[in-house]
Write a protein that holds these residues in place. Structure first.
Motif, PDB file in Angstrom:
ATOM      1  N   GLY A 140       1.557  19.152  15.060  1.00  0.00           N
ATOM      2  CA  GLY A 140       1.264  18.734  13.699  1.00  0.00           C
ATOM      3  C   GLY A 140      -0.179  18.300  13.520  1.00  0.00           C
ATOM      4  O   GLY A 140      -1.010  18.423  14.418  1.00  0.00           O
ATOM      5  N   LEU A 141      -0.479  17.786  12.323  1.00  0.00           N
ATOM      6  CA  LEU A 141      -1.819  17.313  11.984  1.00  0.00           C
ATOM      7  C   LEU A 141      -1.849  15.796  12.046  1.00  0.00           C
ATOM      8  O   LEU A 141      -1.063  15.127  11.373  1.00  0.00           O
ATOM      9  CB  LEU A 141      -2.206  17.768  10.575  1.00  0.00           C
ATOM     10  N   LEU A 142      -2.764  15.258  12.840  1.00  0.00           N
ATOM     11  CA  LEU A 142      -2.907  13.823  12.942  1.00  0.00           C
ATOM     12  C   LEU A 142      -3.550  13.301  11.665  1.00  0.00           C
ATOM     13  O   LEU A 142      -4.643  13.712  11.293  1.00  0.00           O
ATOM     14  CB  LEU A 142      -3.769  13.452  14.153  1.00  0.00           C
ATOM     15  N   ARG A 143      -2.899  12.383  10.973  1.00  0.00           N
ATOM     16  CA  ARG A 143      -3.390  11.873   9.704  1.00  0.00           C
ATOM     17  C   ARG A 143      -3.616  10.376   9.804  1.00  0.00           C
ATOM     18  O   ARG A 143      -2.990   9.573   9.120  1.00  0.00           O
ATOM     19  CB  ARG A 143      -2.393  12.171   8.580  1.00  0.00           C
ATOM     20  N   TYR A 196       3.256  17.767   8.937  1.00  0.00           N
ATOM     21  CA  TYR A 196       3.558  19.185   9.107  1.00  0.00           C
ATOM     22  C   TYR A 196       3.560  19.811   7.710  1.00  0.00           C
ATOM     23  O   TYR A 196       4.621  20.006   7.100  1.00  0.00           O
ATOM     24  CB  TYR A 196       4.911  19.354   9.805  1.00  0.00           C
ATOM     25  N   ALA A 197       2.352  20.071   7.199  1.00  0.00           N
ATOM     26  CA  ALA A 197       2.191  20.501   5.808  1.00  0.00           C
ATOM     27  C   ALA A 197       2.908  21.810   5.527  1.00  0.00           C
ATOM     28  O   ALA A 197       3.463  21.999   4.446  1.00  0.00           O
ATOM     29  CB  ALA A 197       0.704  20.624   5.484  1.00  0.00           C
ATOM     30  N   ILE A 248       7.008  18.126   5.692  1.00  0.00           N
ATOM     31  CA  ILE A 248       7.527  16.870   6.232  1.00  0.00           C
ATOM     32  C   ILE A 248       6.438  16.175   7.048  1.00  0.00           C
ATOM     33  O   ILE A 248       5.562  16.835   7.618  1.00  0.00           O
ATOM     34  CB  ILE A 248       8.796  17.115   7.096  1.00  0.00           C
ATOM     35  N   ALA A 249       6.467  14.849   7.055  1.00  0.00           N
ATOM     36  CA  ALA A 249       5.505  14.063   7.823  1.00  0.00           C
ATOM     37  C   ALA A 249       6.217  12.872   8.438  1.00  0.00           C
ATOM     38  O   ALA A 249       7.255  12.410   7.928  1.00  0.00           O
ATOM     39  CB  ALA A 249       4.357  13.602   6.919  1.00  0.00           C
ATOM     40  N   PHE A 250       5.634  12.353   9.543  1.00  0.00           N
ATOM     41  CA  PHE A 250       6.237  11.243  10.265  1.00  0.00           C
ATOM     42  C   PHE A 250       5.190  10.171  10.553  1.00  0.00           C
ATOM     43  O   PHE A 250       4.040  10.489  10.868  1.00  0.00           O
ATOM     44  CB  PHE A 250       6.829  11.719  11.597  1.00  0.00           C
ATOM     45  N   ALA A 251       5.599   8.921  10.439  1.00  0.00           N
ATOM     46  CA  ALA A 251       4.782   7.803  10.907  1.00  0.00           C
ATOM     47  C   ALA A 251       5.490   7.190  12.107  1.00  0.00           C
ATOM     48  O   ALA A 251       6.725   7.069  12.114  1.00  0.00           O
ATOM     49  CB  ALA A 251       4.589   6.765   9.807  1.00  0.00           C
ATOM     50  N   TYR A 252       4.690   6.816  13.110  1.00  0.00           N
ATOM     51  CA  TYR A 252       5.249   6.279  14.344  1.00  0.00           C
ATOM     52  C   TYR A 252       4.776   4.851  14.600  1.00  0.00           C
ATOM     53  O   TYR A 252       3.663   4.478  14.229  1.00  0.00           O
ATOM     54  CB  TYR A 252       4.822   7.140  15.540  1.00  0.00           C
TER      55      TYR A 252
END
Length: 283
Positions: A121-124, A131-132, A136-140
């Protein structure tokens, strides 16, 4: 179509509500559908439809990027719904509860499990991965999923690359010093060309919300008005001025701008938030 980058503002989403109860929305649908929706809430639904399903939100927070857009907090359902300025749902945030992807990814899953399914994925920013192309996107937090965000899928457009802003160097795959014809070949002719003193020009691309400072037919700088690009520290259009100062330190200010000549970056500020980012060669 490119759009203003609302969905990456995960830290803003996290601030919508911090106290959660445990009641789900519907017993029969706990699905997280990348690029589509969460449970009974679908992207594209109207504000009235959301309220008809979930009721009145516990809290409404204006978007830092657009005062006409808003986050609707539903702490009992452990959801936050992002409604754009057009009055329809453009994102859904999951902060807990029974919600799960078809692969079983949910709040509390490991980063390793997500990466195995979705890739790098892309580090934001710190702890946020998007994951444009999937929507979907995830925060950890400490290697564990703390937030899941569902958004509209995006095409993998040329030159966006990793979408990182590297001060004094590049934005994604667009590098200072590259021939501007490479941009034109990828994105087409600019919507507008402005003449600057000294023979330089600005090529404006409205859909991409970017401009390029062109000198001797080469890119000599980028002007960014979209949150699609982000620094390694998580700064982007919409970030707070205080975060810029905390990360980059004090600097000279002029005409509502924070200018870091030696680092090759500048920030235009409006109402305490970043409205525009400029990347230039370092002094």
């Amino acid at each position: 179509m490119r759009k203003r980058f609302y969905y990456i503002s995960l830290l803003a989403v996290l601030a919508v509500s911090l106290a959660w109860l445990a009641q789900p929305v519907a017993a029969g649908d706990n699905s997280i559908r990348a690029g589509q929706g969460v449970g009974p809430i679908n992207l594209g639904q109207s504000l009235a439809q959301v309220k008809g399903i979930l009721g009145a939100p516990a809290k409404v927070v204006k978007s830092p990027n657009d005062p006409n857009a808003k986050f609707l907090s539903y702490p009992q359902q452990k959801l936050a719904v992002f409604v754009g300025s057009n009055g329809v749902v453009i994102g859904v945030t999951v902060l807990g509860g029974p919600w799960s992807t078809p692969e079983g990814i949910k709040i509390g899953s490991s980063k390793a499990a997500v990466t195995k399914i979705y890739g790098q994925g892309l580090l934001r920013g710190q702890g946020n991965v998007n994951y444009a192309e999937r929507g979907i996107a995830f925060a950890y937090k400490n290697g564990i999923v703390s937030t899941i965000y569902v958004q509209k899928t995006e095409d993998n457009k040329a030159l966006l690359g990793d979408r990182l802003i590297m001060p004094g160097q590049r934005c994604g795959s667009i590098k200072i010093g590259m021939p501007v014809n490479e941009v034109v070949q990828a994105w087409g002719q600019p919507d507008n060309v402005l003449n600057l003193q000294g023979g330089s020009h600005i090529y404006q691309y409205k859909e991409e919300m970017m401009g390029f400072i062109v000198r001797q037919n080469r890119v000599n700088g980028m002007v960014i008005e979209t949150g699609d690009f982000i620094t390694t520290h998580g700064l982007k259009v919409g970030s707070a001025k205080s975060d810029v100062l905390r990360i980059f330190g004090p600097c000279k200010e002029a005409d509502s701008q924070l200018i870091y000549d030696k680092k090759g970056i500048g920030f235009r500020i409006l109402d305490g938030r970043v409205q525009q980012i400029t990347v230039l060669p370092r002094d």
